[in-house]
Design a protein around this motif. Structure first.
Motif, PDB file in Angstrom:
ATOM      1  N   ALA A 110     -53.080  46.688  54.950  1.00 42.12           N
ATOM      2  CA  ALA A 110     -52.103  47.732  54.644  1.00 42.12           C
ATOM      3  C   ALA A 110     -51.891  47.890  53.143  1.00 42.12           C
ATOM      4  O   ALA A 110     -51.668  48.995  52.642  1.00 42.12           O
ATOM      5  CB  ALA A 110     -50.778  47.419  55.330  1.00 42.12           C
ATOM      6  N   GLY A 111     -51.988  46.792  52.411  1.00 44.09           N
ATOM      7  CA  GLY A 111     -51.789  46.840  50.971  1.00 44.09           C
ATOM      8  C   GLY A 111     -52.879  47.563  50.215  1.00 44.09           C
ATOM      9  O   GLY A 111     -52.729  47.849  49.027  1.00 44.09           O
ATOM     10  N   GLU A 112     -53.990  47.884  50.882  1.00 53.41           N
ATOM     11  CA  GLU A 112     -55.100  48.585  50.233  1.00 53.41           C
ATOM     12  C   GLU A 112     -55.251  50.009  50.757  1.00 53.41           C
ATOM     13  O   GLU A 112     -56.258  50.663  50.517  1.00 53.41           O
ATOM     14  CB  GLU A 112     -56.405  47.813  50.473  1.00 53.41           C
ATOM     15  CG  GLU A 112     -56.405  46.411  49.903  1.00 53.41           C
ATOM     16  CD  GLU A 112     -57.680  45.647  50.241  1.00 53.41           C
ATOM     17  OE1 GLU A 112     -58.685  46.302  50.613  1.00 53.41           O
ATOM     18  OE2 GLU A 112     -57.679  44.412  50.149  1.00 53.41           O
ATOM     19  N   ALA A 113     -54.234  50.513  51.448  1.00 59.90           N
ATOM     20  CA  ALA A 113     -54.370  51.787  52.145  1.00 59.90           C
ATOM     21  C   ALA A 113     -54.311  53.003  51.225  1.00 59.90           C
ATOM     22  O   ALA A 113     -54.900  54.039  51.525  1.00 59.90           O
ATOM     23  CB  ALA A 113     -53.297  51.913  53.222  1.00 59.90           C
ATOM     24  N   ILE A 114     -53.595  52.907  50.128  1.00 66.24           N
ATOM     25  CA  ILE A 114     -53.392  54.071  49.259  1.00 66.24           C
ATOM     26  C   ILE A 114     -54.049  53.826  47.914  1.00 66.24           C
ATOM     27  O   ILE A 114     -53.743  52.849  47.221  1.00 66.24           O
ATOM     28  CB  ILE A 114     -51.892  54.364  49.083  1.00 66.24           C
ATOM     29  CG1 ILE A 114     -51.273  54.746  50.426  1.00 66.24           C
ATOM     30  CG2 ILE A 114     -51.671  55.483  48.070  1.00 66.24           C
ATOM     31  CD1 ILE A 114     -49.790  55.054  50.369  1.00 66.24           C
ATOM     32  N   SER A 115     -54.953  54.719  47.538  1.00 66.16           N
ATOM     33  CA  SER A 115     -55.671  54.597  46.272  1.00 66.16           C
ATOM     34  C   SER A 115     -55.138  55.600  45.260  1.00 66.16           C
ATOM     35  O   SER A 115     -54.514  56.612  45.615  1.00 66.16           O
ATOM     36  CB  SER A 115     -57.168  54.849  46.487  1.00 66.16           C
ATOM     37  OG  SER A 115     -57.395  56.222  46.784  1.00 66.16           O
ATOM     38  N   MET A 238     -47.118  52.507  46.352  1.00 68.99           N
ATOM     39  CA  MET A 238     -47.623  51.215  45.908  1.00 68.99           C
ATOM     40  C   MET A 238     -47.185  50.147  46.897  1.00 68.99           C
ATOM     41  O   MET A 238     -46.063  50.186  47.402  1.00 68.99           O
ATOM     42  CB  MET A 238     -47.114  50.889  44.502  1.00 68.99           C
ATOM     43  CG  MET A 238     -47.548  51.883  43.441  1.00 68.99           C
ATOM     44  SD  MET A 238     -46.833  51.528  41.803  1.00 68.99           S
ATOM     45  CE  MET A 238     -47.608  49.951  41.433  1.00 68.99           C
ATOM     46  N   ALA A 239     -48.038  49.189  47.138  1.00 71.58           N
ATOM     47  CA  ALA A 239     -47.724  48.109  48.087  1.00 71.58           C
ATOM     48  C   ALA A 239     -46.994  46.995  47.344  1.00 71.58           C
ATOM     49  O   ALA A 239     -45.771  47.013  47.224  1.00 71.58           O
ATOM     50  CB  ALA A 239     -49.002  47.619  48.757  1.00 71.58           C
ATOM     51  N   GLY A 240     -47.712  46.015  46.847  1.00 75.73           N
ATOM     52  CA  GLY A 240     -47.088  44.965  46.054  1.00 75.73           C
ATOM     53  C   GLY A 240     -46.655  45.496  44.696  1.00 75.73           C
ATOM     54  O   GLY A 240     -47.382  46.264  44.061  1.00 75.73           O
ATOM     55  N   LEU A 241     -45.481  45.075  44.234  1.00 77.87           N
ATOM     56  CA  LEU A 241     -44.919  45.606  42.989  1.00 77.87           C
ATOM     57  C   LEU A 241     -44.895  44.577  41.859  1.00 77.87           C
ATOM     58  O   LEU A 241     -44.291  44.825  40.816  1.00 77.87           O
ATOM     59  CB  LEU A 241     -43.494  46.112  43.246  1.00 77.87           C
ATOM     60  CG  LEU A 241     -43.350  47.188  44.333  1.00 77.87           C
ATOM     61  CD1 LEU A 241     -41.879  47.576  44.487  1.00 77.87           C
ATOM     62  CD2 LEU A 241     -44.207  48.403  44.028  1.00 77.87           C
ATOM     63  N   GLU A 242     -45.557  43.446  42.057  1.00 78.42           N
ATOM     64  CA  GLU A 242     -45.510  42.380  41.053  1.00 78.42           C
ATOM     65  C   GLU A 242     -46.001  42.856  39.687  1.00 78.42           C
ATOM     66  O   GLU A 242     -45.351  42.600  38.654  1.00 78.42           O
ATOM     67  CB  GLU A 242     -46.345  41.181  41.516  1.00 78.42           C
ATOM     68  CG  GLU A 242     -45.704  40.362  42.624  1.00 78.42           C
ATOM     69  CD  GLU A 242     -45.912  40.938  44.015  1.00 78.42           C
ATOM     70  OE1 GLU A 242     -45.518  40.269  44.993  1.00 78.42           O
ATOM     71  OE2 GLU A 242     -46.456  42.059  44.130  1.00 78.42           O
ATOM     72  N   PHE A 270     -43.216  44.179  52.189  1.00 76.47           N
ATOM     73  CA  PHE A 270     -43.370  45.625  52.251  1.00 76.47           C
ATOM     74  C   PHE A 270     -44.101  46.000  53.529  1.00 76.47           C
ATOM     75  O   PHE A 270     -44.720  45.157  54.182  1.00 76.47           O
ATOM     76  CB  PHE A 270     -44.131  46.152  51.029  1.00 76.47           C
ATOM     77  CG  PHE A 270     -45.521  45.598  50.880  1.00 76.47           C
ATOM     78  CD1 PHE A 270     -46.599  46.173  51.548  1.00 76.47           C
ATOM     79  CD2 PHE A 270     -45.761  44.492  50.070  1.00 76.47           C
ATOM     80  CE1 PHE A 270     -47.883  45.654  51.421  1.00 76.47           C
ATOM     81  CE2 PHE A 270     -47.037  43.974  49.932  1.00 76.47           C
ATOM     82  CZ  PHE A 270     -48.107  44.559  50.606  1.00 76.47           C
ATOM     83  N   SER A 271     -44.041  47.285  53.860  1.00 74.68           N
ATOM     84  CA  SER A 271     -44.685  47.774  55.069  1.00 74.68           C
ATOM     85  C   SER A 271     -45.193  49.188  54.834  1.00 74.68           C
ATOM     86  O   SER A 271     -44.548  49.977  54.119  1.00 74.68           O
ATOM     87  CB  SER A 271     -43.695  47.762  56.240  1.00 74.68           C
ATOM     88  OG  SER A 271     -44.261  48.342  57.402  1.00 74.68           O
ATOM     89  N   LEU A 272     -46.334  49.516  55.435  1.00 74.16           N
ATOM     90  CA  LEU A 272     -46.865  50.881  55.399  1.00 74.16           C
ATOM     91  C   LEU A 272     -46.359  51.625  56.621  1.00 74.16           C
ATOM     92  O   LEU A 272     -46.622  51.231  57.758  1.00 74.16           O
ATOM     93  CB  LEU A 272     -48.392  50.860  55.384  1.00 74.16           C
ATOM     94  CG  LEU A 272     -49.094  52.231  55.380  1.00 74.16           C
ATOM     95  CD1 LEU A 272     -48.794  52.980  54.083  1.00 74.16           C
ATOM     96  CD2 LEU A 272     -50.605  52.058  55.555  1.00 74.16           C
ATOM     97  N   ALA A 279     -42.671  51.047  52.279  1.00 76.04           N
ATOM     98  CA  ALA A 279     -41.255  50.691  52.223  1.00 76.04           C
ATOM     99  C   ALA A 279     -41.154  49.227  51.804  1.00 76.04           C
ATOM    100  O   ALA A 279     -42.014  48.412  52.140  1.00 76.04           O
ATOM    101  CB  ALA A 279     -40.592  50.914  53.579  1.00 76.04           C
ATOM    102  N   HIS A 280     -40.097  48.893  51.064  1.00 76.83           N
ATOM    103  CA  HIS A 280     -39.914  47.547  50.513  1.00 76.83           C
ATOM    104  C   HIS A 280     -38.550  46.999  50.915  1.00 76.83           C
ATOM    105  O   HIS A 280     -37.580  47.747  51.011  1.00 76.83           O
ATOM    106  CB  HIS A 280     -40.050  47.578  48.993  1.00 76.83           C
ATOM    107  CG  HIS A 280     -41.391  48.065  48.522  1.00 76.83           C
ATOM    108  ND1 HIS A 280     -41.690  49.409  48.394  1.00 76.83           N
ATOM    109  CD2 HIS A 280     -42.514  47.399  48.170  1.00 76.83           C
ATOM    110  CE1 HIS A 280     -42.938  49.550  47.974  1.00 76.83           C
ATOM    111  NE2 HIS A 280     -43.457  48.340  47.828  1.00 76.83           N
TER     112      HIS A 280
END
Length: 321
Positions: A110-115, A238-242, A270-272, A279-280
């Motif tokens: 899920a963390g790689e879903a949006i480019s 964005m998935a992870g926000l670090e 987070f979740s897609l 969402a975070h």
């Protein structure tokens, strides 16, 4: 831009890209028929027509993506994954947004879903009608809520309600710039979409505009130069926000503010979502703030927009370096 994948953006269905010719007139016509069949939910016809297109032009990524989506709707998971992966291999920047489909099929994290390529294509098309749609049917009020939170944060920290160098990360057409007019100078905007930047330029509110993704942009800026960094409705893509938090912390001066909105996730991390937005959770945001070195000045449960006449839950934060 390529194809016309159907994707959710700020609560509305839009096509993420306009038709790019395959170079074959017959193939283009059949592709148009296939798109029409897909819109009418005739997925058998869509798959058949998409295959006909690919017989004529085997390397036409939009047809591969459409074939994959029709197969996904028909429940043919493995065949759908194969077609979607082929589309992605043909156009790795993923302006067609097939990573989202692969993530829904469990074939991609899920963390790689949006480019970045997908976001750029999506907003390039959306730019001319962005303001009217967002502030009209969707009742978007993120910039106004952030501006109010910044006033409260300045009062809380007993500092003047004025800001020096302000970085509007994901500035879009300039809605945040309008909300900060008169209290932030100089103001610089950053966005992936050149057409959104064209709209922002027309406001004459920005001292500089940059076409870049926010993490790379922040990495190239000097330490401690900014008084305020803002990301209004940006982290939903964005998935992870670090990396974003670390970059903002580094470019802010001591006591500088980092303000942003997110959609709310009632869980951990987070979740897609089905709306193709991330969402975070509140615990994730607080953990990130603490581990990065920020102090939380404001963290409110808010709704910045509506979707299908329902308020979309979210969070608004103002952090202090």
């Amino acid at each position: 831009m390529t194809g016309r994948s159907r994707s959710r953006i700020d609560g509305a269905m839009v096509s993420s890209s306009a038709l790019r010719t395959s170079g074959d007139l017959i193939a283009d016509r059949r592709y148009e028929y296939a798109r029409g069949a897909f819109d009418e939910r005739d997925f058998e016809a869509t798959a058949d027509l998409a295959r006909q297109v690919l017989e004529l032009v085997p390397f036409f990524a939009p047809a591969q993506a459409l074939l994959g989506r029709s197969l996904m709707e028909l429940g043919h998971r493995e065949e759908a994954i194969e077609a979607l992966r082929q589309a992605l291999s043909l156009e790795p920047d993923d302006a067609l947004g097939v990573r989202l489909d692969l993530a829904r099929l469990g074939a991609l994290p899920a963390g790689e879903a949006i480019s970045g390529g997908y976001v750029r294509a999506l907003f390039d098309e959306y730019a001319p009608r962005f303001d009217g749609h967002l502030t009209g049917p969707l009742s978007y009020r993120g910039p106004e809520l952030i501006a109010d939170a910044l006033r409260r944060a300045c009062h809380e920290r007993m500092r003047p309600h004025r800001f020096g160098l302000t970085l509007d990360l994901g500035c879009g057409t300039g809605l945040m710039g309008r909300a900060l007019s008169g209290v932030a100078s100089p103001l610089e905007g950053i966005d992936l979409s050149p057409r959104m930047l064209d709209q922002a330029r027309k406001t004459h509110l920005y001292d500089a505009l940059h076409e870049a993704d926010l993490v790379s942009f922040l990495a190239g800026r000097p330490d401690g130069e900014a008084d305020l960094a803002i990301a209004a409705d940006v982290f939903v893509y964005m998935a992870g926000l670090e990396a974003a938090f670390a970059g903002a912390y580094r470019v802010l001066r001591p006591e500088g503010f980092f303000a942003f909105t997110v959609q709310a996730f009632d869980g951990e991390g987070f979740s897609l979502g089905e709306d193709a937005r991330y969402a975070h959770s509140e615990t994730y945001l607080r953990w990130l703030a603490a581990t990065t070195g920020f102090s939380v000045v404001v963290l409110d449960a808010v709704s910045t927009r509506r979707d299908r006449d329902m308020a979309v839950p979210g969070y608004l934060a103002v952090l202090e370096r």
